[in-house]
Write an enzyme that holds these catalytic residues in place. Structure first.
Site, short mmCIF file in Angstrom:
data_model
loop_
_atom_site.label_atom_id
_atom_site.label_comp_id
_atom_site.label_asym_id
_atom_site.label_seq_id
_atom_site.Cartn_x
_atom_site.Cartn_y
_atom_site.Cartn_z
N GLU A 81 17.30 -16.73 3.13
CA GLU A 81 16.09 -16.36 2.81
C GLU A 81 15.37 -17.32 2.13
OE1 GLU A 81 14.85 -13.23 2.10
OE2 GLU A 81 16.00 -12.75 3.05
N ASN A 125 -34.43 29.35 16.46
CA ASN A 125 -34.44 27.69 16.25
C ASN A 125 -35.13 28.13 14.47
OD1 ASN A 125 -36.24 25.00 17.02
ND2 ASN A 125 -36.88 26.13 15.49
N TYR A 153 -31.48 22.38 4.80
CA TYR A 153 -29.44 22.75 4.64
C TYR A 153 -29.38 24.09 5.21
CZ TYR A 153 -25.93 23.52 1.85
OH TYR A 153 -24.54 24.13 0.95
N GLY A 178 10.50 -0.63 -3.35
CA GLY A 178 9.46 -1.79 -4.33
C GLY A 178 8.05 -1.85 -4.66
N ALA A 221 12.05 1.33 0.70
CA ALA A 221 10.11 2.25 0.22
C ALA A 221 10.57 1.29 -1.12
CB ALA A 221 10.35 2.86 0.60
N ARG A 258 2.47 -8.29 -5.41
CA ARG A 258 0.58 -8.75 -4.95
C ARG A 258 -0.18 -8.27 -4.36
NH1 ARG A 258 3.83 -12.80 -1.17
NH2 ARG A 258 5.49 -11.08 -1.18
N THR A 266 17.45 -5.38 -1.46
CA THR A 266 17.77 -4.56 -0.03
C THR A 266 19.20 -3.81 0.05
OG1 THR A 266 17.99 -6.74 0.94
CG2 THR A 266 15.66 -5.69 0.70
N TYR A 314 -26.40 29.64 -3.64
CA TYR A 314 -25.77 29.67 -5.28
C TYR A 314 -26.26 29.94 -5.76
CZ TYR A 314 -22.75 27.31 -8.06
OH TYR A 314 -21.45 26.78 -9.15
N ALA A 363 -38.78 23.65 10.74
CA ALA A 363 -38.04 22.29 9.52
C ALA A 363 -38.18 22.18 8.06
CB ALA A 363 -39.57 21.31 9.65
C1 UD1 Z 1 12.75 -9.53 3.22
C2 UD1 Z 1 14.15 -10.24 4.19
C3 UD1 Z 1 13.76 -11.19 4.78
C4 UD1 Z 1 12.47 -10.85 5.55
C5 UD1 Z 1 11.51 -9.60 5.57
C6 UD1 Z 1 11.27 -8.81 6.55
C7 UD1 Z 1 16.22 -9.13 2.48
C8 UD1 Z 1 17.21 -10.13 1.18
N1 UD1 Z 1 15.14 -10.25 3.00
O1 UD1 Z 1 12.49 -10.11 2.51
O2 UD1 Z 1 14.77 -11.63 5.35
O3 UD1 Z 1 12.61 -11.55 6.02
O4 UD1 Z 1 12.44 -8.56 4.19
O5 UD1 Z 1 9.87 -8.86 5.88
O6 UD1 Z 1 16.08 -8.58 2.77
N2 UD1 Z 1 13.18 -2.90 -1.39
C9 UD1 Z 1 13.90 -1.71 -1.79
N3 UD1 Z 1 14.49 -1.48 -2.84
C10 UD1 Z 1 14.49 -3.39 -3.07
C11 UD1 Z 1 14.45 -4.24 -2.79
C12 UD1 Z 1 13.21 -4.69 -2.21
O7 UD1 Z 1 14.23 -0.50 -1.24
O8 UD1 Z 1 15.75 -3.19 -4.20
C13 UD1 Z 1 11.96 -2.67 -0.24
C14 UD1 Z 1 10.84 -2.85 -0.33
O9 UD1 Z 1 10.26 -2.01 -0.63
C15 UD1 Z 1 10.20 -3.67 1.59
C16 UD1 Z 1 11.60 -3.79 1.85
O10 UD1 Z 1 12.91 -3.13 0.98
O11 UD1 Z 1 10.25 -2.19 2.04
C17 UD1 Z 1 11.70 -5.38 2.29
O12 UD1 Z 1 11.87 -5.80 -0.07
P1 UD1 Z 1 10.88 -7.06 -0.43
O13 UD1 Z 1 10.94 -7.45 -1.15
O14 UD1 Z 1 10.27 -7.08 0.71
O15 UD1 Z 1 11.30 -8.36 0.92
P2 UD1 Z 1 11.52 -9.43 1.48
O16 UD1 Z 1 11.37 -10.82 0.24
O17 UD1 Z 1 10.02 -10.27 2.11
#
Ligand code: UD1
Ligand code: MG
Length: 510
Positions: free
Chosen positions: A161, A383, A372, A15, A13, A19, A85, A393, A386
């Site tokens: 990927e 009752n 109120y 990232g 979590a 977008r 990841t 306050y 109205a």
């Molecule tokens: C990743 C997978 C892809 C898969 C897809 C599914 C990899 C390389 N690719 O791609 O194969 O189909 O998920 O949704 O794993 N995160 C971190 N630290 C980082 C990078 C990411 O904690 O350095 C977290 C992000 O917050 C996210 C999750 O890892 O929750 C996935 O990262 P994201 O960048 O969304 O990977 P995708 O490109 O979607």
């Protein structure tokens, strides 16, 4: 007997979720009662992991604070730079002691994942004794996702990927859902061998599969029954799609338990809400948070309930409630606003254009119109007339009003708190009640009416009103002005009619 298997859950979590175009980290965006991260954690909860690690990075403080609320046992681990990841999982595992067992890794942005599916993945993985198992799904549109590349025998060869894939690989519709089970020892080993030789220059967790396979380790694919569960969330359009899909799943489940949803497409029920059998939810209704709806209750149309408890057979129509309690058989609305700690006992009624806050309304008592009620206690079977205001306050402090049982307060009353109206007491319409009204008394607090005979004929001569008055035989020879009423009129004291029939008649608005 084999040792019980140690399980570690790692949720990614860190990232940013670029977008989403949001100041809120992506995993904290809400979706029908939980954040994206909250959904993922609750899908993993039945695994009863020995430890749960959440990799945080972007908005780390916010994510940590959220974890304290929803998963206090989880350990946040900081990934200061998002280097991929694989890097994220490496950092996560550095934070927990070595050990054998299973490591379950879940991307933080797959909120539709069901506990049964993660459970099945982990069971399949552990039973097969695999080094790594990936959850896969065939999807209608694999754009942007990692592809599952299988060999001629259908066994997993590698995960590629999209940006690193060739045309043949891109044509594969089977994708990596971002949910995995690993053997802890072999995972740690493979993570140490990851390269950054790819289009993004990141350490990819997905490369672990190719590495293990090349080393002759058993890697496996577990195919999800329903690809919808594997949908990720990358922007707000996808978030809206996920919300609709989850809405449908939640609604269908409630209908199967015996709840009627008259228009499921406009009914939005948080996953944290509970409804009892034969509850009926009419269209355009949102049930949120810790809301509970009792058996046979009628909710809607056009109702929002947040953290609100509705008793059996109660009804709430075209209203908004937050942190309220509605007793069995009670009725609310149309057009009521119940604020925190508004508590309606059984068969109480809060009617139209009525706002209630931090108040108890006793069994069978009614507040039917335009009122109120703030910081009040109302007894049973009373009752409230109205257009009344519980004036709670003084500009600095809030004060309470207490109305007894079987009381009848007049229309257009102000109860200037602190003040009490006793059991069985009445108050006259138009009263500003600043002093306590004893049990059984009639409280009257208003100026007496006086009529200035002939005023219109004299002062508005020639108007249609004056002509109508003359036709109706209005008295001529009016006094000179508004101040000239006869002394005898003005001398009637306000208490003179108390106990008489006019006093009692004043209060009636039921
Ligand atoms: C990743 C997978 C892809 C898969 C897809 C599914 C990899 C390389 N690719 O791609 O194969 O189909 O998920 O949704 O794993 N995160 C971190 N630290 C980082 C990078 C990411 O904690 O350095 C977290 C992000 O917050 C996210 C999750 O890892 O929750 C996935 O990262 P994201 O960048 O969304 O990977 P995708 O490109 O979607
Ligand atoms: Mg993603």
């Amino acid at each position: 007997m084999p040792q019980p298997h140690l399980r570690t859950v790692v949720v990614l979590a860190a990232g940013e979720g670029k977008r989403m175009k949001s100041t809120l980290p992506k995993v904290l965006h809400p979706l029908l009662g939980r954040t994206l991260l909250g959904h993922v954690l609750s899908a993993a909860a039945p695994l009863a992991a020995d430890r749960t690690v959440v990799v945080v990075g972007h908005g780390a403080d916010q994510v940590r604070a959220h974890l304290t609320d929803v998963a206090p046992d989880a350990t946040p681990v900081l990934q200061a730079e998002q280097l991929g990841t694989g890097h994220a999982v490496r950092i996560a595992l550095e934070a927990v002691p070595d050990g054998a067992g299973t490591v379950v890794v879940i991307n933080g942005d797959v909120p539709l994942l069901r506990p049964e599916t993660v459970g099945a993945l982990v069971t399949a993985h552990e039973q097969a004794g695999a080094a790594a198992t990936v959850l896969a799904a065939e999807v209608p549109d694999p754009t942007g996702l990692g592809r599952i590349v299988r060999d001629a025998d259908g066994r997993l060869e590698q995960i590629v990927e999209e940006r690193d894939a060739d045309a043949t690989q891109r044509a594969i519709a089977e994708i990596n859902a971002g949910i995995y089970a690993f053997d802890a020892v072999r995972l740690r080993d493979a993570l140490g061998k990851l390269s950054t030789d790819n289009d993004q220059g990141e350490e990819y967790l997905t490369d672990v599969f190719g590495l293990l396979r090349s080393a002759g380790e058993p890697v496996a694919v577990h195919v999800a029954d329903d690809h919808v569960e594997t949908l990720g969330c990358n922007d707000r359009v996808e978030l809206a799609t996920l919300r609709r899909l989850l809405r449908d799943r939640v609604n269908e489940a409630w209908m199967r338990t015996g709840v009627s949803l008259l228009d499921p497409a406009t009914t939005w029920i948080d996953v944290t809400v509970a409804l009892d059998r034969d509850a009926v939810v009419d269209q355009n209704t949102q049930l949120r948070g810790s809301t509970v709806v009792g058996a046979g209750a009628l909710i809607g149309p056009d109702v929002t309930l947040v953290d609100t408890i509705v008793g059996p057979a109660a009804s709430v129509v075209r209203s908004h409630a937050v942190g309220a309690e509605v007793g069995a058989g009670a009725s609310v609305g149309p057009y009521a606003y119940l604020r925190p700690a508004a508590r309606l006992a059984d068969k109480a009624k809060v009617g139209t254009f009525v706002e209630v806050k931090n108040s108890e309304i006793g069994a069978g008592s009614k507040v039917p119109h335009l009122t109120y009620v703030g910081d009040a206690t109302i007894g049973e079977q009373s009752n409230i007339g109205a257009a009344s205001v519980f004036v709670n306050y003084d500009g600095v402090n809030k004060h309470r009003t207490v109305i007894g049982s079987h009381a009848r307060t007049g229309a257009d009353n102000m109860f200037v708190a602190p003040v009490e109206v006793g059991d069985g007491a009445y108050t006259a319409a138009g009263s500003v009640i600043v002093d306590d009204v004893p049990a059984g008394a009639m409280g009257v607090a208003r100026a007496r009416q006086r009529n200035i005979e002939g005023w219109v004929v004299k002062r508005r001569a020639g108007t249609a009103a004056a002509q109508a008055a003359e036709r109706a035989g209005a008295v001529q020879g009016a006094p000179n002005g508004a101040g000239a009423a006869s002394d005898s009129e003005a001398m009637h004291g306000p208490g003179e009619t108390v106990g008489g029939p006019t006093g009692a008649g004043d209060t009636a608005t039921e």
